[in-house]
Design a protein around this motif. Structure first.
Motif, PDB file in Angstrom:
ATOM      1  N   UNK A 145       9.613   1.552   1.452  1.00 29.22           N
ATOM      2  CA  UNK A 145      10.573   2.427   0.770  1.00 29.22           C
ATOM      3  C   UNK A 145      10.060   3.856   0.810  1.00 29.22           C
ATOM      4  N   UNK A 146      10.876   4.782   0.352  1.00 35.53           N
ATOM      5  CA  UNK A 146      10.409   6.156   0.196  1.00 35.53           C
ATOM      6  C   UNK A 146      10.754   6.597  -1.223  1.00 35.53           C
ATOM      7  N   UNK A 147      10.295   7.752  -1.621  1.00 32.79           N
ATOM      8  CA  UNK A 147      10.498   8.181  -3.004  1.00 32.79           C
ATOM      9  C   UNK A 147      11.144   9.540  -3.135  1.00 32.79           C
ATOM     10  N   UNK A 148      12.419   9.666  -2.690  1.00 34.05           N
ATOM     11  CA  UNK A 148      13.096  10.958  -2.863  1.00 34.05           C
ATOM     12  C   UNK A 148      13.198  11.268  -4.356  1.00 34.05           C
ATOM     13  N   UNK A 149      12.689  12.425  -4.755  1.00 28.88           N
ATOM     14  CA  UNK A 149      12.626  12.750  -6.181  1.00 28.88           C
ATOM     15  C   UNK A 149      13.941  13.336  -6.682  1.00 28.88           C
TER      16      UNK A 149
ATOM     17  N   UNK B 126       9.454  14.341  -1.996  1.00 28.35           N
ATOM     18  CA  UNK B 126       9.158  12.914  -1.950  1.00 28.35           C
ATOM     19  C   UNK B 126       7.920  12.640  -2.794  1.00 28.35           C
ATOM     20  N   UNK B 127       7.958  11.547  -3.560  1.00 31.26           N
ATOM     21  CA  UNK B 127       6.751  11.145  -4.273  1.00 31.26           C
ATOM     22  C   UNK B 127       6.590   9.633  -4.125  1.00 31.26           C
ATOM     23  N   UNK B 128       5.477   9.239  -3.564  1.00 27.03           N
ATOM     24  CA  UNK B 128       5.242   7.809  -3.387  1.00 27.03           C
ATOM     25  C   UNK B 128       5.962   7.263  -2.170  1.00 27.03           C
ATOM     26  N   UNK B 129       6.270   6.025  -2.207  1.00 26.65           N
ATOM     27  CA  UNK B 129       6.807   5.339  -1.039  1.00 26.65           C
ATOM     28  C   UNK B 129       5.688   4.507  -0.440  1.00 26.65           C
ATOM     29  N   UNK B 130       6.017   3.301  -0.012  1.00 27.93           N
ATOM     30  CA  UNK B 130       4.968   2.357   0.347  1.00 27.93           C
ATOM     31  C   UNK B 130       5.244   1.638   1.654  1.00 27.93           C
TER      32      UNK B 130
ATOM     33  N   UNK C 238       0.845  -1.198   0.000  1.00 25.73           N
ATOM     34  CA  UNK C 238       0.000   0.000   0.000  1.00 25.73           C
ATOM     35  C   UNK C 238       0.876   1.242   0.000  1.00 25.73           C
ATOM     36  N   UNK C 239       0.506   2.203  -0.845  1.00 27.20           N
ATOM     37  CA  UNK C 239       1.248   3.463  -0.866  1.00 27.20           C
ATOM     38  C   UNK C 239       0.905   4.261   0.377  1.00 27.20           C
TER      39      UNK C 239
END
Lengths: 309, 438
Positions: free
Chosen positions: B152-156, B308-312, B99-100
């Motif tokens: 995880x995370x989503x560092x852009x 940050x974008x996303x990451x679940x 799940x995001x």
């Protein structure tokens, strides 16, 4: 509904009783045959209909759900996303349905013409799109209309026209949906109208021809008036179908992802129900769609009755 | 007038609760991994599914009796089917559910019994959860329950084609601001010609959310109590995207179409979370050495370059027939630095477990990326990322913003401020939350 059935049953029973036939044990026979269906119908159709109606008066975004009579119905009035979905659906209705029915009538006339060779082949060809699964054809249309690599744009540029962004520009997305729906349903309606054409007695045309009426006048004064009930039938089916349009916008314009898409009533209903998890509001939307479709269908039927009497 | 409707507890849930209670009886001493057995199904999407698949061999060395099946359903279908499954009282759910973070809260808020509280599943779980940064736990926690283990995370960052930039004489180190980025973009696509575009969008809100986060703005405030989309940071983000759009730098394409364009050398950059590394590398292996990364351009010289974008996260549905094995897998995949590095290597999933962030692999030069220390760049942005809260209304707000955003890019609806104020009003009427004072 049940009341009317039993009422009509009693009247016919009385009628038959007056004719002096013993029917006491027979009257229930059709209902016994219908029973399995009625059981399934009440569990999977009738109860959900009722439950959905009850849901529309509840706030389903809190735990546990609470009764809040106006919360969803009030929101319909102010919800601009719903209004946009309604507008888009009506645009398809007003543009696509008349175009499709005019085309279908023209195709039906052509298929009915004795001069046409290989008639069964053509009939099948026009009817074929309806056989294809709507998911499969939607995926193919998305490929055909791809802005960069799609066959449609390749063809347009080949004849010196500009390529169009069929799948992301709102105007052209609407055009894509209209083209797709028209492709799929025109043949189906043409077959219905063709069946109507074949019920028109040929001697009417012969008489008109003897009276010196040309082809156009024969069409205008014999074919159209007699075809009217069939066209209205096709129109009512198309209106109901358009109000529930889902697969094409969902898959062709990618309404399933969160990107640009054309929101229709059907896709908005789905998103409110299963993406925002607001079953109460989704139920209110569903009832609104059903009521509008029913009203339009009734209006069409009324209109055709008026003008034919 | 409101009255509560009594609803019977769902049989499935009480059964699941009984199962859970049963499994808890045995969680006294540390169990041998051999005791854990059975089949588990994992739902995930593209690179994330590949990452979990990459962990399975090591997991099976330790847990030989568990058979893991990872199903790649695609991102949106996982969400849609998960909600439908929860709405149906937990039927047709996997044992492990991806799940995001931004989309997660609707689950815990609407279906408090659909997923298991990890803390009650094992006595050691609390200590493991405590290792993760707070911003990852916020959206997974309700009261004292924690419904999923951070992943995880989503560092852009900006992923870019070195060769296409060089051909146009653009040096990425000189791109300090978004305005520089736009100028660079014009040069690159002019030089490349043909269908080549500079960046891609499918018209969804991910660009807006990224840049808004960079400017310290989001749909909602950090507590999820008021609507903040009309704040200056969001306006700045929207105006910047409009400039990129008006310069003709965008190609339109969904996930798959964008990857196709990358493969066809028709896209010079991609601005996305770190997890996109694995997508580019896996999709275009023949372009090895041609790609590089640089930090996000700032709004003004010297400004913030992180977002940050996303990451679940991974959750365990309460209806799982095999919660023990599911928990073992979730803990193995997300709770161990070596597994997190395995996933980073496989798919570019950026670890959030602090021990993994310091792994020597992070400092290594990556051959695909022209020998650049990609992960040092990406992970280096982590400390400066501002938190942003999805809230349970994320999906609803996002669809409203999406419509306004598309119209604005077409040049409708007036100024960015007017468009966002209107969006704030719509979100307010949809959610009942107040609009924050500017």
């Amino acid at each position: 509904m049940v009341a009317t059935i039993s009422a009509s049953a009693t009247t016919s029973r009385q009628a038959r009783a007056r004719r002096g036939k013993p029917i006491d044990r027979q009257w229930s026979v059709p209902y016994r045959f219908l029973l399995p269906y009625l059981i399934v119908f009440s569990i999977f159709w009738f109860w959900p209909l009722i439950y959905s109606f009850l849901l529309s008066f509840q706030n389903t975004r809190v735990n546990p759900w609470t009764i809040d009579v106006a919360v969803n119905w009030r929101r319909l009035w102010v919800d601009q996303a719903f209004h946009a979905a309604l507008r888009n659906t009506l645009i398809v209705l007003v543009l696509q349905v008349p175009i499709m029915l005019a085309l279908a009538t023209a195709i039906a006339l052509a298929l009915d013409s004795p001069k046409l060779a290989a008639r069964p082949l053509f009939r099948f060809a026009f009817f074929a799109p309806i056989v294809v699964s709507d998911v499969a054809y939607s995926v193919i249309f998305r490929l055909l209309f791809n802005g960069q690599y799609g066959a449609v744009n390749q063809a347009l540029t080949a004849i010196g026209l500009p390529a169009l962004d069929w799948l992301h520009d709102p105007t052209w997305m609407m055009a894509t949906i209209i083209i797709a729906v028209t492709w799929r349903w025109t043949g189906y309606n043409a077959i219905i109208i063709l069946a109507g054409l074949q019920t028109i007695p040929k001697d009417l045309y012969e008489a008109a021809a003897i009276d010196g009426a040309g082809a156009w006048r024969r069409f205008r004064h014999i074919t159209l008036p007699l075809l009217k009930p069939v066209i209205v039938f096709a129109l009512v089916l198309s209106v109901i179908g358009t109000m529930q349009l889902f697969t094409e916008p969902w898959l062709i314009t990618d309404a399933q992802s969160s990107g640009v898409s054309i929101e229709m009533l059907g896709t908005y209903l789905f998103k409110q129900g299963f993406r925002n998890l607001n079953f109460g509001y989704a139920s209110a939307i569903a009832y609104t769609i059903a009521a509008m479709a029913a009203a339009m269908a009734a209006f069409n039927l009324l209109l055709s009755r008026r003008s034919s009497s | 007038m409101k009255t509560t409707i009594e609803r019977r507890p769902r049989a499935g849930w009480s059964l699941a609760a009984a199962l859970l209670a049963g499994s808890m009886l045995f969680s006294g001493a540390a169990r041998a991994a051999d005791d854990v057995s059975g089949d588990i199904t994992v739902w995930s999407w593209n690179v994330a599914a590949a990452a979990l698949q990459a962990v399975v061999p090591a997991f099976n060395k330790e847990y030989p009796n568990v058979k893991v099946t990872v199903q790649d359903l695609g991102n949106q279908p996982v969400y849609d089917r998960g909600l439908a499954g929860c709405a149906a009282g937990g039927t047709d759910m996997p044992d492990v559910y991806s799940v995001e973070n931004g989309e997660a809260e609707v689950f815990w808020n609407r279906f408090p019994e659909c997923f298991s509280d990890l803390k009650t599943m094992s006595p050691d779980e609390g200590a493991l959860l405590a290792k993760f940064p707070a911003f990852k736990l916020t959206e997974l926690t309700v009261g004292d329950k924690v419904y999923a283990l951070p992943w995880d995370s989503g560092p852009a960052v900006v992923f870019y084609r070195r060769d296409l930039y060089e051909a146009a004489g653009v040096d990425p180190t000189t791109i300090a601001t978004w305005d520089d980025f736009i100028e660079a973009g014009k040069k690159v696509i002019a030089k490349a010609g043909g269908n080549t575009k500079f960046v891609s969008t499918n018209g969804d809100t991910s660009w807006f959310r990224m840049l808004a986060n960079q400017a310290g703005c989001a749909y909602f405030d950090e507590k999820g109590e008021s609507i903040t989309i009309g704040q200056p940071g969001c306006v700045q983000a929207l105006e910047t995207i409009k400039k990129i759009n008006d310069a003709g730098l965008f190609m339109s394409g969904n996930w798959d179409e964008t990857l196709t364009a990358i493969k066809a050398n028709a896209l010079a950059s991609a601005v996305y979370g770190g997890w996109y590394e694995g997508s580019i590398r896996g999709n275009a292996p023949d372009q090895s050495g041609k790609w590089g990364v640089f930090k996000l351009p700032a709004f003004e010289k010297g400004g913030n370059q992180t977002a940050n974008i996303g990451g679940s996260a991974l959750a365990i549905p309460a209806s799982s027939k095999n919660p023990k094995a599911a928990l073992a897998f979730v803990n193995f995949a997300n709770g161990r630095p070596d597994s997190q590095i395995t996933q980073l290597k496989a798919s570019g999933l950026v670890p959030t477990l602090p021990e993994a962030v310091n792994d020597p692999f992070v400092k290594e030069e990556q051959p695909y990326w022209g020998g650049q220390k990609v992960w040092e760049v990406v992970l280096g942005t982590l400390p400066d990322i501002k938190p942003s809260r999805g809230t349970q209304y994320f999906a609803e707000a996002d669809s409203l913003v999406s419509a306004a955003y598309v119209n604005f890019l077409k040049g409708e609806g007036g100024s960015a401020q007017a468009v966002l104020d209107e969006a704030a009003n719509q979100i307010a009427s949809a959610t009942g939350l107040p609009i924050a004072a500017k």
